[in-house]
Design a protein around this motif. Structure first.
Motif, PDB file in Angstrom:
ATOM      1  N   THR A  30       0.853  -1.196   0.000  1.00 35.53           N
ATOM      2  CA  THR A  30       0.000   0.000   0.000  1.00 35.53           C
ATOM      3  C   THR A  30       0.888   1.245   0.000  1.00 35.53           C
ATOM      4  O   THR A  30       2.068   1.166   0.362  1.00 35.53           O
ATOM      5  N   PRO A  31       0.340   2.398  -0.340  1.00 38.65           N
ATOM      6  CA  PRO A  31       1.128   3.638  -0.286  1.00 38.65           C
ATOM      7  C   PRO A  31       1.663   3.950   1.121  1.00 38.65           C
ATOM      8  O   PRO A  31       2.715   4.563   1.255  1.00 38.65           O
ATOM      9  N   ALA A  32       0.974   3.504   2.157  1.00 36.45           N
ATOM     10  CA  ALA A  32       1.414   3.767   3.533  1.00 36.45           C
ATOM     11  C   ALA A  32       2.762   3.113   3.825  1.00 36.45           C
ATOM     12  O   ALA A  32       3.573   3.659   4.579  1.00 36.45           O
ATOM     13  N   GLU A  33       3.028   1.985   3.231  1.00 37.50           N
ATOM     14  CA  GLU A  33       4.253   1.240   3.523  1.00 37.50           C
ATOM     15  C   GLU A  33       5.507   2.090   3.310  1.00 37.50           C
ATOM     16  O   GLU A  33       6.480   1.965   4.052  1.00 37.50           O
ATOM     17  N   ALA A  34       5.476   2.966   2.341  1.00 28.54           N
ATOM     18  CA  ALA A  34       6.644   3.807   2.031  1.00 28.54           C
ATOM     19  C   ALA A  34       7.004   4.750   3.178  1.00 28.54           C
ATOM     20  O   ALA A  34       8.142   5.217   3.265  1.00 28.54           O
ATOM     21  N   TYR A  35       6.067   5.043   4.054  1.00 31.45           N
ATOM     22  CA  TYR A  35       6.309   5.954   5.186  1.00 31.45           C
ATOM     23  C   TYR A  35       6.743   5.213   6.449  1.00 31.45           C
ATOM     24  O   TYR A  35       7.065   5.841   7.448  1.00 31.45           O
ATOM     25  N   GLY A  36       6.728   3.896   6.404  1.00 28.36           N
ATOM     26  CA  GLY A  36       7.005   3.102   7.594  1.00 28.36           C
ATOM     27  C   GLY A  36       8.457   3.126   8.025  1.00 28.36           C
ATOM     28  O   GLY A  36       9.371   3.116   7.197  1.00 28.36           O
ATOM     29  N   LEU A  37       8.644   3.154   9.321  1.00 31.07           N
ATOM     30  CA  LEU A  37       9.965   3.069   9.934  1.00 31.07           C
ATOM     31  C   LEU A  37      10.057   1.738  10.667  1.00 31.07           C
ATOM     32  O   LEU A  37       9.083   1.286  11.274  1.00 31.07           O
ATOM     33  N   THR A  38      11.216   1.116  10.641  1.00 33.94           N
ATOM     34  CA  THR A  38      11.410  -0.148  11.347  1.00 33.94           C
ATOM     35  C   THR A  38      11.718   0.113  12.820  1.00 33.94           C
ATOM     36  O   THR A  38      11.983   1.247  13.222  1.00 33.94           O
ATOM     37  N   THR A  39      11.731  -0.950  13.589  1.00 31.35           N
ATOM     38  CA  THR A  39      12.102  -0.837  14.998  1.00 31.35           C
ATOM     39  C   THR A  39      13.509  -0.257  15.119  1.00 31.35           C
ATOM     40  O   THR A  39      13.758   0.624  15.949  1.00 31.35           O
ATOM     41  N   THR A  40      14.412  -0.719  14.275  1.00 27.49           N
ATOM     42  CA  THR A  40      15.793  -0.214  14.281  1.00 27.49           C
ATOM     43  C   THR A  40      15.828   1.276  13.968  1.00 27.49           C
ATOM     44  O   THR A  40      16.587   2.029  14.584  1.00 27.49           O
ATOM     45  N   ASP A  41      14.996   1.723  13.030  1.00 21.18           N
ATOM     46  CA  ASP A  41      14.917   3.155  12.701  1.00 21.18           C
ATOM     47  C   ASP A  41      14.489   3.970  13.918  1.00 21.18           C
ATOM     48  O   ASP A  41      15.059   5.025  14.213  1.00 21.18           O
ATOM     49  N   VAL A  42      13.473   3.490  14.631  1.00 18.18           N
ATOM     50  CA  VAL A  42      12.978   4.212  15.813  1.00 18.18           C
ATOM     51  C   VAL A  42      14.034   4.205  16.911  1.00 18.18           C
ATOM     52  O   VAL A  42      14.280   5.233  17.552  1.00 18.18           O
ATOM     53  N   CYS A  54       6.238  12.603   7.381  1.00 19.44           N
ATOM     54  CA  CYS A  54       5.074  12.205   8.172  1.00 19.44           C
ATOM     55  C   CYS A  54       4.098  11.462   7.266  1.00 19.44           C
ATOM     56  O   CYS A  54       3.934  11.813   6.100  1.00 19.44           O
ATOM     57  N   VAL A  55       3.450  10.462   7.812  1.00 20.53           N
ATOM     58  CA  VAL A  55       2.463   9.711   7.037  1.00 20.53           C
ATOM     59  C   VAL A  55       1.206  10.565   6.878  1.00 20.53           C
ATOM     60  O   VAL A  55       0.738  11.181   7.837  1.00 20.53           O
ATOM     61  N   PRO A  56       0.646  10.633   5.670  1.00 12.98           N
ATOM     62  CA  PRO A  56      -0.670  11.277   5.531  1.00 12.98           C
ATOM     63  C   PRO A  56      -1.717  10.406   6.244  1.00 12.98           C
ATOM     64  O   PRO A  56      -1.805   9.203   5.993  1.00 12.98           O
ATOM     65  N   MET A  57      -2.469  10.988   7.142  1.00 11.36           N
ATOM     66  CA  MET A  57      -3.420  10.235   7.959  1.00 11.36           C
ATOM     67  C   MET A  57      -4.434   9.446   7.132  1.00 11.36           C
ATOM     68  O   MET A  57      -4.858   8.375   7.534  1.00 11.36           O
ATOM     69  N   LYS A  58      -4.783   9.960   5.955  1.00 11.01           N
ATOM     70  CA  LYS A  58      -5.772   9.250   5.132  1.00 11.01           C
ATOM     71  C   LYS A  58      -5.266   7.871   4.716  1.00 11.01           C
ATOM     72  O   LYS A  58      -6.067   6.979   4.440  1.00 11.01           O
ATOM     73  N   LEU A  59      -3.948   7.663   4.708  1.00 14.96           N
ATOM     74  CA  LEU A  59      -3.400   6.362   4.334  1.00 14.96           C
ATOM     75  C   LEU A  59      -3.607   5.310   5.421  1.00 14.96           C
ATOM     76  O   LEU A  59      -3.549   4.119   5.152  1.00 14.96           O
ATOM     77  N   LEU A  60      -3.851   5.747   6.646  1.00 16.81           N
ATOM     78  CA  LEU A  60      -4.088   4.814   7.745  1.00 16.81           C
ATOM     79  C   LEU A  60      -5.572   4.701   8.098  1.00 16.81           C
ATOM     80  O   LEU A  60      -5.975   3.771   8.802  1.00 16.81           O
ATOM     81  N   GLY A  61      -6.375   5.621   7.629  1.00 16.18           N
ATOM     82  CA  GLY A  61      -7.776   5.706   8.034  1.00 16.18           C
ATOM     83  C   GLY A  61      -8.627   4.479   7.754  1.00 16.18           C
ATOM     84  O   GLY A  61      -9.570   4.204   8.491  1.00 16.18           O
ATOM     85  N   ASP A  62      -8.299   3.719   6.714  1.00 13.94           N
ATOM     86  CA  ASP A  62      -9.104   2.542   6.375  1.00 13.94           C
ATOM     87  C   ASP A  62      -8.735   1.301   7.181  1.00 13.94           C
ATOM     88  O   ASP A  62      -9.415   0.280   7.087  1.00 13.94           O
ATOM     89  N   LEU A  63      -7.683   1.377   7.937  1.00 21.68           N
ATOM     90  CA  LEU A  63      -7.237   0.224   8.725  1.00 21.68           C
ATOM     91  C   LEU A  63      -7.993   0.149  10.052  1.00 21.68           C
ATOM     92  O   LEU A  63      -8.442   1.163  10.571  1.00 21.68           O
ATOM     93  N   PRO A  64      -8.118  -1.047  10.607  1.00 17.59           N
ATOM     94  CA  PRO A  64      -8.751  -1.167  11.936  1.00 17.59           C
ATOM     95  C   PRO A  64      -7.825  -0.593  13.012  1.00 17.59           C
ATOM     96  O   PRO A  64      -6.604  -0.725  12.914  1.00 17.59           O
ATOM     97  N   PHE A  65      -8.403   0.025  14.029  1.00 16.45           N
ATOM     98  CA  PHE A  65      -7.616   0.639  15.095  1.00 16.45           C
ATOM     99  C   PHE A  65      -7.865  -0.021  16.439  1.00 16.45           C
ATOM    100  O   PHE A  65      -8.994  -0.330  16.789  1.00 16.45           O
ATOM    101  N   VAL A  66      -6.772  -0.190  17.163  1.00 18.81           N
ATOM    102  CA  VAL A  66      -6.792  -0.669  18.541  1.00 18.81           C
ATOM    103  C   VAL A  66      -6.403   0.539  19.385  1.00 18.81           C
ATOM    104  O   VAL A  66      -5.314   1.091  19.208  1.00 18.81           O
ATOM    105  N   VAL A  67      -7.291   0.974  20.254  1.00 20.54           N
ATOM    106  CA  VAL A  67      -7.060   2.197  21.028  1.00 20.54           C
ATOM    107  C   VAL A  67      -7.226   1.919  22.521  1.00 20.54           C
ATOM    108  O   VAL A  67      -7.715   0.863  22.919  1.00 20.54           O
TER     109      VAL A  67
END
Length: 176
Positions: A30-42, A54-67
């Motif tokens: 997905t387009p969101a993957e390009a914005y991802g950082l690995t554990t090592t990156d963090v 920064c990830v555009p929020m609309k790229l994550l909006g369709d995913l299920p959320f655990v809050v």
């Protein structure tokens, strides 16, 4: 939480940055993957660099959320972030603890918001599963953890030392 400055003094223990976390296979291709950082990156603080997008929020909006449950600071921030970006989310689970939300996301059940402190200090439960972390901008991306103490009370030498040591261990400057 807000405390009356006349009654309480505060000392910042440490600052942390919040990131959205998701199991890599949920965003693979997905387009969101390009914005991802690995554990090592963090762990290398790449999310703190200005040139990390920064990830555009609309790229994550369709995913299920655990809050976390209503009223928790992290939950309030999730709601404000998505309201600010006019993105609707689907909440599939409401939990009490950040570490539990991390483990649920780790098992592929959704995206969660967590701190870089958790990513740096908590080891994933198993090897072979990759998580991706997403930087986002704005005033909700950083938060402080504070010690509060009564303004009119004596601060003992041992209390001052506790505040100093805590700040030093976490890479912060003591404010006592």
């Amino acid at each position: 939480y807000e405390f009356d400055a006349k009654l309480f003094k505060k000392s910042v223990c440490y600052s942390e940055h919040l990131l959205f976390a998701v199991r890599q296979d949920l965003v693979a291709g997905t387009p969101a993957e390009a914005y991802g950082l690995t554990t090592t990156d963090v762990q290398a603080d790449k999310h703190l660099l200005d040139d990390t997008p920064c990830v555009p929020m609309k790229l994550l909006g369709d995913l299920p959320f655990v809050v976390l449950r209503t009223g928790n600071d992290t939950r309030v921030r999730v709601e404000k972030i998505f309201n600010e970006h006019h993105v609707a989310t689907t909440i599939v689970m409401k939990l009490d603890q950040l570490a539990t939300a991390f483990h649920i996301a780790y098992h592929g059940l959704g995206v969660t918001l967590l701190s870089d402190t958790l990513v740096k200090w908590v080891q994933p439960p198993t090897v072979g599963v990759e998580m991706l972390y997403f930087k986002f901008g704005g005033k909700y991306a950083r938060r402080d953890t504070n010690f509060f103490y009564k303004s009119n009370k004596y601060v003992s030498r041992s209390m001052e030392e506790l505040l100093r040591m805590s700040a030093t261990m976490l890479g912060q400057k003591s404010q006592v």
